[in-house]
Motif scaffolding. Structure first.
Motif, PDB file in Angstrom:
ATOM      1  N   ALA A  87       0.955  -1.126   0.099  1.00 59.42           N
ATOM      2  CA  ALA A  87      -0.059   0.021  -0.111  1.00 59.42           C
ATOM      3  C   ALA A  87       0.725   1.394  -0.031  1.00 59.42           C
ATOM      4  O   ALA A  87       0.666   2.143  -0.754  1.00 59.42           O
ATOM      5  CB  ALA A  87      -0.963  -0.045   1.243  1.00 59.42           C
ATOM      6  N   LEU A 146       0.878  -3.161  -7.466  1.00 60.14           N
ATOM      7  CA  LEU A 146      -0.826  -3.085  -7.718  1.00 60.14           C
ATOM      8  C   LEU A 146      -1.382  -4.481  -7.659  1.00 60.14           C
ATOM      9  O   LEU A 146      -2.331  -4.702  -7.060  1.00 60.14           O
ATOM     10  CB  LEU A 146      -1.009  -2.505  -9.288  1.00 60.14           C
ATOM     11  CG  LEU A 146      -2.261  -2.295  -9.618  1.00 60.14           C
ATOM     12  CD1 LEU A 146      -2.995  -1.292  -8.724  1.00 60.14           C
ATOM     13  CD2 LEU A 146      -2.472  -1.828 -11.223  1.00 60.14           C
ATOM     14  N   TYR A 147      -1.011  -5.643  -8.327  1.00 60.42           N
ATOM     15  CA  TYR A 147      -1.655  -6.774  -8.372  1.00 60.42           C
ATOM     16  C   TYR A 147      -1.210  -7.370  -7.037  1.00 60.42           C
ATOM     17  O   TYR A 147      -2.087  -8.208  -6.723  1.00 60.42           O
ATOM     18  CB  TYR A 147      -1.232  -7.453  -9.652  1.00 60.42           C
ATOM     19  CG  TYR A 147      -1.823  -7.139 -10.888  1.00 60.42           C
ATOM     20  CD1 TYR A 147      -3.211  -7.595 -11.072  1.00 60.42           C
ATOM     21  CD2 TYR A 147      -1.288  -6.641 -11.967  1.00 60.42           C
ATOM     22  CE1 TYR A 147      -4.009  -7.245 -12.057  1.00 60.42           C
ATOM     23  CE2 TYR A 147      -2.085  -6.104 -12.912  1.00 60.42           C
ATOM     24  CZ  TYR A 147      -3.348  -6.363 -13.056  1.00 60.42           C
ATOM     25  OH  TYR A 147      -4.132  -5.910 -14.306  1.00 60.42           O
ATOM     26  N   HIS A 152      -1.303  -5.981  -4.033  1.00 61.68           N
ATOM     27  CA  HIS A 152      -2.092  -5.086  -3.313  1.00 61.68           C
ATOM     28  C   HIS A 152      -3.662  -5.600  -3.650  1.00 61.68           C
ATOM     29  O   HIS A 152      -4.494  -5.954  -2.618  1.00 61.68           O
ATOM     30  CB  HIS A 152      -2.196  -3.783  -3.579  1.00 61.68           C
ATOM     31  CG  HIS A 152      -2.769  -2.957  -2.486  1.00 61.68           C
ATOM     32  ND1 HIS A 152      -2.448  -2.669  -1.347  1.00 61.68           N
ATOM     33  CD2 HIS A 152      -3.999  -2.151  -2.947  1.00 61.68           C
ATOM     34  CE1 HIS A 152      -3.446  -1.742  -0.769  1.00 61.68           C
ATOM     35  NE2 HIS A 152      -4.388  -1.508  -1.572  1.00 61.68           N
ATOM     36  N   ALA A 153      -3.854  -5.771  -4.779  1.00 55.84           N
ATOM     37  CA  ALA A 153      -5.199  -6.075  -5.202  1.00 55.84           C
ATOM     38  C   ALA A 153      -5.566  -7.476  -4.897  1.00 55.84           C
ATOM     39  O   ALA A 153      -6.837  -7.915  -4.450  1.00 55.84           O
ATOM     40  CB  ALA A 153      -5.315  -6.172  -7.007  1.00 55.84           C
ATOM     41  N   LEU A 178      -8.619  -8.383  -2.157  1.00 57.99           N
ATOM     42  CA  LEU A 178      -9.797  -9.419  -2.769  1.00 57.99           C
ATOM     43  C   LEU A 178      -9.859 -10.569  -1.835  1.00 57.99           C
ATOM     44  O   LEU A 178     -10.875 -10.942  -1.390  1.00 57.99           O
ATOM     45  CB  LEU A 178      -9.835  -9.885  -4.024  1.00 57.99           C
ATOM     46  CG  LEU A 178     -10.038  -8.670  -5.101  1.00 57.99           C
ATOM     47  CD1 LEU A 178      -9.595  -9.296  -6.747  1.00 57.99           C
ATOM     48  CD2 LEU A 178     -11.424  -8.444  -5.266  1.00 57.99           C
ATOM     49  N   VAL A 231      -9.145 -10.575   1.510  1.00 62.74           N
ATOM     50  CA  VAL A 231      -9.869 -10.280   2.710  1.00 62.74           C
ATOM     51  C   VAL A 231     -11.366 -10.131   2.380  1.00 62.74           C
ATOM     52  O   VAL A 231     -12.140 -10.487   3.314  1.00 62.74           O
ATOM     53  CB  VAL A 231      -9.389  -8.732   3.271  1.00 62.74           C
ATOM     54  CG1 VAL A 231     -10.307  -8.115   4.260  1.00 62.74           C
ATOM     55  CG2 VAL A 231      -8.000  -8.763   3.601  1.00 62.74           C
ATOM     56  N   VAL A 232     -11.806  -9.469   1.331  1.00 63.60           N
ATOM     57  CA  VAL A 232     -13.242  -9.426   1.012  1.00 63.60           C
ATOM     58  C   VAL A 232     -13.908 -10.725   0.848  1.00 63.60           C
ATOM     59  O   VAL A 232     -14.925 -11.008   1.377  1.00 63.60           O
ATOM     60  CB  VAL A 232     -13.280  -8.477  -0.092  1.00 63.60           C
ATOM     61  CG1 VAL A 232     -14.829  -8.368  -0.570  1.00 63.60           C
ATOM     62  CG2 VAL A 232     -12.942  -7.043  -0.217  1.00 63.60           C
ATOM     63  N   ASP A 291     -14.344 -12.461   4.237  1.00 68.63           N
ATOM     64  CA  ASP A 291     -15.026 -11.801   5.009  1.00 68.63           C
ATOM     65  C   ASP A 291     -16.896 -12.226   4.464  1.00 68.63           C
ATOM     66  O   ASP A 291     -17.752 -12.317   5.441  1.00 68.63           O
ATOM     67  CB  ASP A 291     -15.280 -10.484   5.005  1.00 68.63           C
ATOM     68  CG  ASP A 291     -14.037  -9.837   5.948  1.00 68.63           C
ATOM     69  OD1 ASP A 291     -13.497 -10.831   6.654  1.00 68.63           O
ATOM     70  OD2 ASP A 291     -13.751  -8.458   5.951  1.00 68.63           O
ATOM     71  N   TYR A 292     -17.151 -12.066   3.311  1.00 72.94           N
ATOM     72  CA  TYR A 292     -18.302 -12.295   2.658  1.00 72.94           C
ATOM     73  C   TYR A 292     -18.743 -13.667   2.192  1.00 72.94           C
ATOM     74  O   TYR A 292     -19.723 -13.921   1.968  1.00 72.94           O
ATOM     75  CB  TYR A 292     -18.550 -11.114   1.563  1.00 72.94           C
ATOM     76  CG  TYR A 292     -18.401  -9.650   2.337  1.00 72.94           C
ATOM     77  CD1 TYR A 292     -19.030  -9.428   3.211  1.00 72.94           C
ATOM     78  CD2 TYR A 292     -17.453  -8.923   1.573  1.00 72.94           C
ATOM     79  CE1 TYR A 292     -18.874  -8.169   3.907  1.00 72.94           C
ATOM     80  CE2 TYR A 292     -17.315  -7.618   2.021  1.00 72.94           C
ATOM     81  CZ  TYR A 292     -17.937  -7.350   3.196  1.00 72.94           C
ATOM     82  OH  TYR A 292     -17.868  -5.918   4.031  1.00 72.94           O
TER      83      TYR A 292
END
Lengths: 125, 131
Positions: A31, A76-77, A79-80, A84, A86-87, A90-91
């Motif tokens: 980051a 970038l990739y 971090h991306a 993703l 983490v998301v 979580d979901y």
């Protein structure tokens, strides 16, 4: 010092499992690297609006630009795919779907990064 | 999960929207959206290796009204995620947890991302010779 009870350790609650600190540090490192790299890219890319291929190649191959573009691609990739992850964790609640999604995200990020870096290198010749 | 009755994170729909919670979910949404931005970046860079026609096509797709609309969203998402990400790093360092600071830094992030999006588009139109 171990603060968890033996039962707590056997059950393994908590989303970090083993190596949570390493993941946390890696997220912040990528980051922080992206702050100057993306700002540089944005300031440069604005002047490529409506540019032809010759102008673009001149910019992409100039001075340290290929190195900065490659560093940007990696950060970038990296971090991306961590974001993703983490998301997804979580979901998405079905363990099989989580594993398949994570494999696809990570392989996809590797592919996109390799393809972009290969193109940057080709543009400089 | 080992046990099924532990407390869950608060759900978005239950609480009155506040700047803290709204910016938090916007950070995630812009982050996921920016994966699309990364793919646009890759498309733009790689198209240049397929010759002038391919690159001109990429340039005209990104320059079309739809391309510009997508870029507007992507660029706002970028500046928001950047500024709010720096806010997150500050929290990691222990700064800014007091409620007045938390709200003020949130407002700064929103003003920064909106004005930088506007300035970037202005610079883009200027570079293209439109203004």
């Amino acid at each position: 010092m171990e603060f968890r009870s033996p039962l707590g350790r056997a059950r393994g609650p908590g989303s970090a499992k083993e190596g949570g600190i390493g993941q946390w540090k890696a997220e912040r490192l990528a980051a922080i690297a992206l702050v100057p790299l993306t700002l540089w890219f944005m300031a440069s890319a604005v002047f490529m609006v409506g540019a032809d291929l010759a102008t673009f190649k001149e910019w992409a191959g100039a001075h340290g630009n290929p190195v900065l573009l490659i560093l940007l691609t990696i950060a970038l990739y990296h971090h991306a795919q961590m974001g993703l992850q983490v998301v997804i964790e979580d979901y998405v609640h079905h363990e099989g779907v989580v594993i398949i999604s994570l494999v696809l995200v990570k392989l996809g990020a590797f592919f996109c990064a390799a393809y972009t870096i290969f193109s940057i290198v080709r543009l400089t010749f | 999960m080992a046990s099924g009755n532990r407390p869950l994170s608060p759900h978005l729909q239950v609480y009155r929207p506040q700047i803290t919670s709204m910016l938090s979910i916007l950070h995630r949404m812009t982050g996921v959206g920016l994966v699309g931005g990364a793919l646009i970046f890759t498309y733009w860079i790689t198209s240049a290796t397929y010759g002038p026609e391919a690159f001109d096509r990429a340039q005209s797709i990104l320059g079309s009204w739809f391309g510009r609309l997508v870029l507007l969203g992507t660029i706002f998402a970028f500046y928001f995620h950047l500024a709010n990400g720096i806010r997150h790093i500050a929290w990691d360092a222990g700064w800014g947890y007091e409620m007045p600071k938390l709200r003020a830094s949130g407002v700064v992030v929103l003003v920064f991302s909106t004005s930088m999006t506007f300035l970037t588009f202005l610079a883009g139109y200027w570079a293209a010779g439109v203004i």
